[in-house]
Design an enzyme around this catalytic site. Structure first.
Site, PDB file in Angstrom:
ATOM      1  N   LEU A   1       0.824  -1.219   0.000  1.00  0.00           N
ATOM      2  CA  LEU A   1       0.000   0.000   0.000  1.00  0.00           C
ATOM      3  C   LEU A   1       0.857   1.268   0.000  1.00  0.00           C
ATOM      4  CD1 LEU A   1      -2.989  -0.864   2.405  1.00  0.00           C
ATOM      5  CD2 LEU A   1      -2.981  -0.818  -0.082  1.00  0.00           C
ATOM      6  N   GLY A   2       2.164   1.096  -0.022  1.00  0.00           N
ATOM      7  CA  GLY A   2       3.022   2.273  -0.198  1.00  0.00           C
ATOM      8  C   GLY A   2       3.529   2.884   1.093  1.00  0.00           C
ATOM      9  N   SER A   3       4.028   2.036   2.018  1.00  0.00           N
ATOM     10  CA  SER A   3       4.475   2.577   3.306  1.00  0.00           C
ATOM     11  C   SER A   3       5.711   3.471   3.150  1.00  0.00           C
ATOM     12  CB  SER A   3       4.735   1.455   4.313  1.00  0.00           C
ATOM     13  OG  SER A   3       5.686   0.564   3.798  1.00  0.00           O
ATOM     14  N   SER A   4       6.620   3.141   2.226  1.00  0.00           N
ATOM     15  CA  SER A   4       7.847   3.946   2.091  1.00  0.00           C
ATOM     16  C   SER A   4       7.527   5.357   1.610  1.00  0.00           C
ATOM     17  CB  SER A   4       8.806   3.318   1.085  1.00  0.00           C
ATOM     18  OG  SER A   4       8.990   1.977   1.363  1.00  0.00           O
TER      19      SER A   4
ATOM     20  N   ALA B   1       4.669   6.908   1.922  1.00  0.00           N
ATOM     21  CA  ALA B   1       3.913   7.612   2.967  1.00  0.00           C
ATOM     22  C   ALA B   1       4.851   8.117   4.067  1.00  0.00           C
ATOM     23  CB  ALA B   1       2.832   6.699   3.542  1.00  0.00           C
TER      24      ALA B   1
ATOM     25  N   ASP C   1       2.830   6.987  -6.122  1.00  0.00           N
ATOM     26  CA  ASP C   1       2.555   6.687  -4.712  1.00  0.00           C
ATOM     27  C   ASP C   1       2.812   7.913  -3.832  1.00  0.00           C
ATOM     28  OD1 ASP C   1       5.206   6.456  -5.451  1.00  0.00           O
ATOM     29  OD2 ASP C   1       5.539   4.526  -4.478  1.00  0.00           O
TER      30      ASP C   1
END
Ligand code: MEV
Length: 314
Positions: free
Chosen positions: A100-103, A105, A146
């Site tokens: 889900l794109g933690s980096s 975010a 992202d």
């Protein structure tokens, strides 16, 4: 050691940024074509404080994210001539495993938190540009979609490096998200497509262009909330991704089972090789589609989309 001065109203600040899901256009976006991304209501939290230490301190459950936080701190300090050390603490509503794109975010939230902590006024555009530079430095590739989702939230029509960042609508999309159980290796799949591109340029260009037509049609359909058409375009997009060689048997099965159970359409979301698939579903069919995905071994992730971009948390 630098004295801690009262630089802003904050001694400690907490901000959050949303995760994302690619609706249409992955891979093609790396080659300059548009994509559509939506921000999801699973968020990543970053707390920043000034500390009286020699070194910055990163407290994060995920080693991968600490690199992004460290690079963001370094870039922020260099840009705004900051000497103080900071402590960054991260936590999140989602695991970095689901794609889900933690980096991205963490990167966006770190810039926002530091700007508030040091009283530096920076626009969303600047946060996007700084975060994208960090992303490219660490990963060497990526379109930045992202980062746009983490910064601006909502559902966006996006072109690489932020050439276009256009909000499409503020509606909640009727999505069902299934996790394949496999962590996707995004850089591997981006490189794989690049290699095939070198070997079969005209065939690959044809596929990427075909994906971009679907994105343009979906943009129009999303604006008028024609989800049936968006669903059909998503399934077509999945089939083109299969031709690109980035899908897996598991993802294909999850997608076909979702459409057989009555979804308007479905596709893998992201680089491929794993992570999530996404289906567009009428309320009446939701449970059936979720069950069908679970029967293939997929895990339903409860998310809703069109979430707010980076923001201050209480
Ligand atoms: C990965 O989630 C999406 C890709 O298009 C890569 C990118 O846009 O950075 C494959």
């Amino acid at each position: 050691m630098w004295p801690i001065t009262t630089i802003s109203n904050y001694m400690k600040i907490k901000v959050s940024a949303p995760g994302k899901l690619m609706l249409l256009g992955e891979h093609a976006v790396v080659y300059g074509y548009p994509c559509i991304v939506t921000a999801v209501d699973k968020r990543l939290y970053v707390q920043a404080e000034i500390i009286n230490e020699e070194e910055d301190e990163i407290i994060t459950p995920q080693v991968k994210e600490s690199r992004f936080a460290l690079e963001s701190i370094a870039k922020f300090k260099e840009n705004y001539k900051i000497k103080n050390s900071v402590r960054i603490t991260t936590n999140g509503d989602f695991s970095h495993n689901v794609g889900l794109g933690s980096s991205s975010a963490v990167t966006v939230a770190t810039f926002k938190a530091l700007s508030l902590l040091f009283g530096v006024s920076i626009s969303d555009r600047k946060i996007f540009d700084l975060s994208y530079a960090v992303n490219l430095k660490i990963q060497g590739l990526g379109s930045g979609f992202d980062i746009a989702a983490a910064t601006y939230g909502q559902t966006l029509y996006f072109i690489r490096a932020g050439k276009a960042i256009e909000p499409l609508n503020n509606e909640l999309l009727p999505i069902v998200v299934g996790y394949s159980g496999i962590k996707a290796d995004t850089p591997y799949y981006v490189r794989k497509v690049a290699e095939t591109f070198k070997a079969k340029k005209s065939e690959m260009e044809r596929i990427l262009k075909a994906i971009s037509y679907l994105v343009e049609q979906a943009k129009t359909s999303l604006k008028v909330k024609d989800f049936k058409t968006v669903g059909r375009l998503m399934t077509e997009n999945h089939n083109l991704l299969k031709n690109l060689g980035v899908s897996t048997d598991k993802l294909d099965k999850m997608v076909t089972t979702a459409t057989s159970a009555g979804a308007w359409g479905a596709k893998l979301s992201g680089a491929g090789g794993g992570d999530c698939m996404i289906a567009l579903v009428s309320e009446g069919r939701r449970r059936l589609v979720e069950k069908a995905i679970e029967n293939t071994g997929g895990e339903i992730i409860n998310v809703s989309n069109n979430a707010e971009g980076v923001r201050i948390e209480k």
